[in-house]
Motif scaffolding. Structure first.
Motif, PDB file in Angstrom:
ATOM      1  N   CYS A 258     -80.647 -23.053 104.282  1.00  0.00           N
ATOM      2  CA  CYS A 258     -79.575 -22.261 103.545  1.00  0.00           C
ATOM      3  C   CYS A 258     -78.336 -22.976 103.793  1.00  0.00           C
ATOM      4  O   CYS A 258     -77.490 -22.790 102.709  1.00  0.00           O
ATOM      5  CB  CYS A 258     -79.609 -20.703 104.021  1.00  0.00           C
ATOM      6  SG  CYS A 258     -81.288 -19.842 103.825  1.00  0.00           S
ATOM      7  N   MET A 259     -77.950 -23.245 105.113  1.00  0.00           N
ATOM      8  CA  MET A 259     -76.664 -23.535 105.385  1.00  0.00           C
ATOM      9  C   MET A 259     -76.449 -25.283 104.860  1.00  0.00           C
ATOM     10  O   MET A 259     -75.468 -25.755 104.791  1.00  0.00           O
ATOM     11  CB  MET A 259     -76.758 -23.544 107.010  1.00  0.00           C
ATOM     12  CG  MET A 259     -76.825 -22.142 107.472  1.00  0.00           C
ATOM     13  SD  MET A 259     -75.325 -21.384 106.717  1.00  0.00           S
ATOM     14  CE  MET A 259     -73.762 -21.878 107.423  1.00  0.00           C
ATOM     15  N   PHE A 260     -77.810 -25.959 104.793  1.00  0.00           N
ATOM     16  CA  PHE A 260     -77.669 -27.211 104.310  1.00  0.00           C
ATOM     17  C   PHE A 260     -78.507 -27.503 102.933  1.00  0.00           C
ATOM     18  O   PHE A 260     -79.583 -27.961 103.085  1.00  0.00           O
ATOM     19  CB  PHE A 260     -78.112 -28.132 105.381  1.00  0.00           C
ATOM     20  CG  PHE A 260     -77.064 -28.186 106.613  1.00  0.00           C
ATOM     21  CD1 PHE A 260     -75.846 -28.573 106.639  1.00  0.00           C
ATOM     22  CD2 PHE A 260     -77.848 -27.801 107.966  1.00  0.00           C
ATOM     23  CE1 PHE A 260     -74.948 -28.411 107.552  1.00  0.00           C
ATOM     24  CE2 PHE A 260     -76.843 -27.849 108.715  1.00  0.00           C
ATOM     25  CZ  PHE A 260     -75.495 -28.162 108.938  1.00  0.00           C
ATOM     26  N   PRO A 261     -78.019 -26.867 101.954  1.00  0.00           N
ATOM     27  CA  PRO A 261     -78.845 -27.139 100.808  1.00  0.00           C
ATOM     28  C   PRO A 261     -78.918 -28.613 100.189  1.00  0.00           C
ATOM     29  O   PRO A 261     -79.932 -28.901  99.323  1.00  0.00           O
ATOM     30  CB  PRO A 261     -77.944 -26.519  99.517  1.00  0.00           C
ATOM     31  CG  PRO A 261     -76.722 -26.419  99.926  1.00  0.00           C
ATOM     32  CD  PRO A 261     -76.863 -26.387 101.638  1.00  0.00           C
TER      33      PRO A 261
ATOM     34  N   LEU B  27     -71.943 -31.691  97.796  1.00  0.00           N
ATOM     35  CA  LEU B  27     -71.897 -30.548  98.330  1.00  0.00           C
ATOM     36  C   LEU B  27     -71.610 -29.252  97.401  1.00  0.00           C
ATOM     37  O   LEU B  27     -71.214 -29.530  96.374  1.00  0.00           O
ATOM     38  CB  LEU B  27     -70.328 -30.509  99.107  1.00  0.00           C
ATOM     39  CG  LEU B  27     -70.151 -31.638 100.151  1.00  0.00           C
ATOM     40  CD1 LEU B  27     -68.741 -31.549 101.155  1.00  0.00           C
ATOM     41  CD2 LEU B  27     -71.290 -31.595 101.267  1.00  0.00           C
ATOM     42  N   GLU B  28     -72.017 -27.927  98.069  1.00  0.00           N
ATOM     43  CA  GLU B  28     -71.808 -26.868  97.210  1.00  0.00           C
ATOM     44  C   GLU B  28     -70.346 -26.422  97.276  1.00  0.00           C
ATOM     45  O   GLU B  28     -69.534 -26.854  98.063  1.00  0.00           O
ATOM     46  CB  GLU B  28     -72.734 -25.765  97.778  1.00  0.00           C
ATOM     47  CG  GLU B  28     -74.286 -25.979  97.474  1.00  0.00           C
ATOM     48  CD  GLU B  28     -74.537 -25.887  96.179  1.00  0.00           C
ATOM     49  OE1 GLU B  28     -74.025 -25.024  95.433  1.00  0.00           O
ATOM     50  OE2 GLU B  28     -75.754 -26.469  95.835  1.00  0.00           O
ATOM     51  N   PRO B  29     -69.810 -25.559  96.355  1.00  0.00           N
ATOM     52  CA  PRO B  29     -68.650 -25.263  96.273  1.00  0.00           C
ATOM     53  C   PRO B  29     -67.973 -24.669  97.610  1.00  0.00           C
ATOM     54  O   PRO B  29     -66.776 -24.880  97.986  1.00  0.00           O
ATOM     55  CB  PRO B  29     -68.203 -24.322  95.125  1.00  0.00           C
ATOM     56  CG  PRO B  29     -69.306 -24.770  94.223  1.00  0.00           C
ATOM     57  CD  PRO B  29     -70.541 -25.081  94.973  1.00  0.00           C
ATOM     58  N   TRP B  30     -69.063 -23.789  98.100  1.00  0.00           N
ATOM     59  CA  TRP B  30     -68.522 -22.898  99.486  1.00  0.00           C
ATOM     60  C   TRP B  30     -68.361 -24.127 100.663  1.00  0.00           C
ATOM     61  O   TRP B  30     -67.640 -23.945 101.566  1.00  0.00           O
ATOM     62  CB  TRP B  30     -69.416 -21.968  99.786  1.00  0.00           C
ATOM     63  CG  TRP B  30     -70.817 -22.561 100.128  1.00  0.00           C
ATOM     64  CD1 TRP B  30     -71.976 -22.472  99.430  1.00  0.00           C
ATOM     65  CD2 TRP B  30     -71.543 -22.761 101.267  1.00  0.00           C
ATOM     66  NE1 TRP B  30     -73.014 -22.780  99.641  1.00  0.00           N
ATOM     67  CE2 TRP B  30     -72.798 -23.109 101.172  1.00  0.00           C
ATOM     68  CE3 TRP B  30     -70.982 -22.795 102.570  1.00  0.00           C
ATOM     69  CZ2 TRP B  30     -73.728 -23.409 102.057  1.00  0.00           C
ATOM     70  CZ3 TRP B  30     -71.967 -23.227 103.658  1.00  0.00           C
ATOM     71  CH2 TRP B  30     -73.085 -23.441 103.226  1.00  0.00           C
ATOM     72  N   GLN B  31     -69.129 -25.203 100.342  1.00  0.00           N
ATOM     73  CA  GLN B  31     -69.211 -26.445 101.563  1.00  0.00           C
ATOM     74  C   GLN B  31     -67.795 -27.279 101.345  1.00  0.00           C
ATOM     75  O   GLN B  31     -67.125 -27.429 102.404  1.00  0.00           O
ATOM     76  CB  GLN B  31     -70.396 -27.065 101.399  1.00  0.00           C
ATOM     77  CG  GLN B  31     -71.810 -26.656 101.762  1.00  0.00           C
ATOM     78  CD  GLN B  31     -72.873 -27.516 101.598  1.00  0.00           C
ATOM     79  OE1 GLN B  31     -73.116 -27.939 100.276  1.00  0.00           O
ATOM     80  NE2 GLN B  31     -73.529 -27.748 102.712  1.00  0.00           N
ATOM     81  N   GLN B  32     -67.695 -27.566 100.069  1.00  0.00           N
ATOM     82  CA  GLN B  32     -66.324 -27.985  99.862  1.00  0.00           C
ATOM     83  C   GLN B  32     -65.006 -27.346 100.407  1.00  0.00           C
ATOM     84  O   GLN B  32     -64.206 -28.027 100.967  1.00  0.00           O
ATOM     85  CB  GLN B  32     -66.297 -28.538  98.189  1.00  0.00           C
ATOM     86  CG  GLN B  32     -65.338 -29.565  97.997  1.00  0.00           C
ATOM     87  CD  GLN B  32     -65.433 -30.764  98.731  1.00  0.00           C
ATOM     88  OE1 GLN B  32     -66.336 -31.474  98.598  1.00  0.00           O
ATOM     89  NE2 GLN B  32     -64.470 -31.309  99.662  1.00  0.00           N
ATOM     90  N   SER B  33     -65.118 -26.030 100.169  1.00  0.00           N
ATOM     91  CA  SER B  33     -63.985 -25.405 100.684  1.00  0.00           C
ATOM     92  C   SER B  33     -63.726 -25.330 102.256  1.00  0.00           C
ATOM     93  O   SER B  33     -62.598 -25.491 102.567  1.00  0.00           O
ATOM     94  CB  SER B  33     -64.304 -24.025 100.019  1.00  0.00           C
ATOM     95  OG  SER B  33     -64.204 -23.846  98.807  1.00  0.00           O
ATOM     96  N   ILE B  34     -64.900 -25.438 102.846  1.00  0.00           N
ATOM     97  CA  ILE B  34     -64.808 -25.638 104.258  1.00  0.00           C
ATOM     98  C   ILE B  34     -64.520 -26.996 104.674  1.00  0.00           C
ATOM     99  O   ILE B  34     -63.559 -26.968 105.608  1.00  0.00           O
ATOM    100  CB  ILE B  34     -66.257 -25.216 104.850  1.00  0.00           C
ATOM    101  CG1 ILE B  34     -66.694 -23.656 104.833  1.00  0.00           C
ATOM    102  CG2 ILE B  34     -66.253 -25.539 106.493  1.00  0.00           C
ATOM    103  CD1 ILE B  34     -68.087 -23.381 105.198  1.00  0.00           C
ATOM    104  N   VAL B  35     -65.127 -28.071 104.103  1.00  0.00           N
ATOM    105  CA  VAL B  35     -64.655 -29.387 104.365  1.00  0.00           C
ATOM    106  C   VAL B  35     -62.922 -29.421 103.941  1.00  0.00           C
ATOM    107  O   VAL B  35     -62.302 -30.191 104.626  1.00  0.00           O
ATOM    108  CB  VAL B  35     -65.385 -30.284 103.527  1.00  0.00           C
ATOM    109  CG1 VAL B  35     -64.787 -31.807 103.815  1.00  0.00           C
ATOM    110  CG2 VAL B  35     -66.684 -30.349 104.049  1.00  0.00           C
ATOM    111  N   ASP B  36     -62.702 -28.995 102.770  1.00  0.00           N
ATOM    112  CA  ASP B  36     -61.128 -28.850 102.486  1.00  0.00           C
ATOM    113  C   ASP B  36     -60.288 -28.397 103.700  1.00  0.00           C
ATOM    114  O   ASP B  36     -59.187 -28.694 103.817  1.00  0.00           O
ATOM    115  CB  ASP B  36     -60.824 -28.272 101.247  1.00  0.00           C
ATOM    116  CG  ASP B  36     -61.481 -29.113  99.977  1.00  0.00           C
ATOM    117  OD1 ASP B  36     -61.856 -30.310 100.294  1.00  0.00           O
ATOM    118  OD2 ASP B  36     -61.603 -28.542  98.925  1.00  0.00           O
ATOM    119  N   ALA B  37     -60.771 -27.169 104.240  1.00  0.00           N
ATOM    120  CA  ALA B  37     -60.048 -26.630 105.396  1.00  0.00           C
ATOM    121  C   ALA B  37     -59.865 -27.203 106.606  1.00  0.00           C
ATOM    122  O   ALA B  37     -59.144 -27.178 107.429  1.00  0.00           O
ATOM    123  CB  ALA B  37     -60.462 -25.065 105.354  1.00  0.00           C
TER     124      ALA B  37
END
Length: 259
Positions: free
Chosen positions: A140-143, A157-167
């Protein structure tokens, strides 16, 4: 299996129904944990209770989790990590060389901060340690998990993952370089006053066969102001190089060598 009085079994079952862990019931009543586990299974079966393994998976429970640690762990996973997901076997593994004990500790810490409930163990192999966290919810955490090697399938990356990477871009970069990267010292010679003089300079290298993963790395480097180039070995452009002095200084400040 030893025979125990009905009263002891009754007490054990009552404790378990109240939420007491098998280990604690076994210690309290002086019974092997295997016996307690068997009694719990039989009690659930008799009552028709469907057992669901508890989880703290952020994707399944909407639980807040440590985004900084996740960005680092994502980098480690895309580099030297893999997930085993079979009917009776589920775990995330990160492989770390024995030469870098600090990296082994960081990998384990990141796993525990993202999902505290699953058990985490270290398995010693030839020249490296495999840090393993046991739960099916790592998919789930690494689709990006899927059959075959990462460089043989699309990695996005999923959108929620990209948001974390951007932050937390630097934590993501640290994870990538701590897995498939290194800090090295190169040297060259120049003629000064008619004589050859040796010059040494540091360089960061990231090596991965996946075009997608290399692009995730290079795109993130660009966002934080690091200049990079592609360094090919033969005809294979598998290496991202950071060699300019200002960019190396940025990498030293936020990433640093493995330890």
């Amino acid at each position: 299996m030893n025979d125990y009085s009905p009263s002891i079994r009754h007490d054990a079952v009552m404790l378990m129904r109240q939420g007491v862990a098998n280990r604690d019931v076994a210690e309290l009543l002086g019974i092997p944990r295997g016996t307690v586990g068997w009694w719990r299974y039989q009690d659930r079966k008799q009552r028709g209770e469907l057992f669901v393994q508890p989880t703290d998976c952020p994707q399944c429970t909407d639980r807040a989790f440590d985004h900084r640690s996740y960005a680092y762990l994502l980098g480690l996973y895309l580099g030297d990590g893999h997930i085993v997901s079979k009917p009776k076997q589920h775990h995330l593994s990160i492989f770390c060389a024995d030469a870098w004990p600090g990296l082994i500790d960081e990998a384990e810490t990141a796993m525990r901060k993202v999902m505290p409930k699953p058990s985490v163990q270290r398995r010693q192999k030839n020249g490296c340690a495999e840090v393993k966290s046991y739960t099916k919810h790592w998919t789930c955490m690494f689709p990006q998990h899927g059959p075959g090697k990462k460089h043989d399938r699309v990695i996005a990356l999923e959108p929620w993952q990209q948001s974390i990477v951007d932050a937390h871009p630097w934590e993501f970069i640290r994870g990538l370089f701590h897995s498939d990267g290194c800090r090295v010292t190169n040297w060259t010679t120049r003629i000064v006053a008619g004589k050859p003089k040796r010059y040494e300079y540091p360089r960061y290298l990231f090596t991965n066969k996946s075009d997608d993963i290399r692009k995730l790395c290079s795109d993130t480097l660009t966002k934080v102001g690091v200049e990079w180039t592609t360094l090919a070995r033969g005809s294979d452009p598998f290496n991202i190089s950071v060699a300019r002095r200002a960019s190396v200084a940025l990498m030293d400040r936020h990433v640093g060598p493995k330890y």
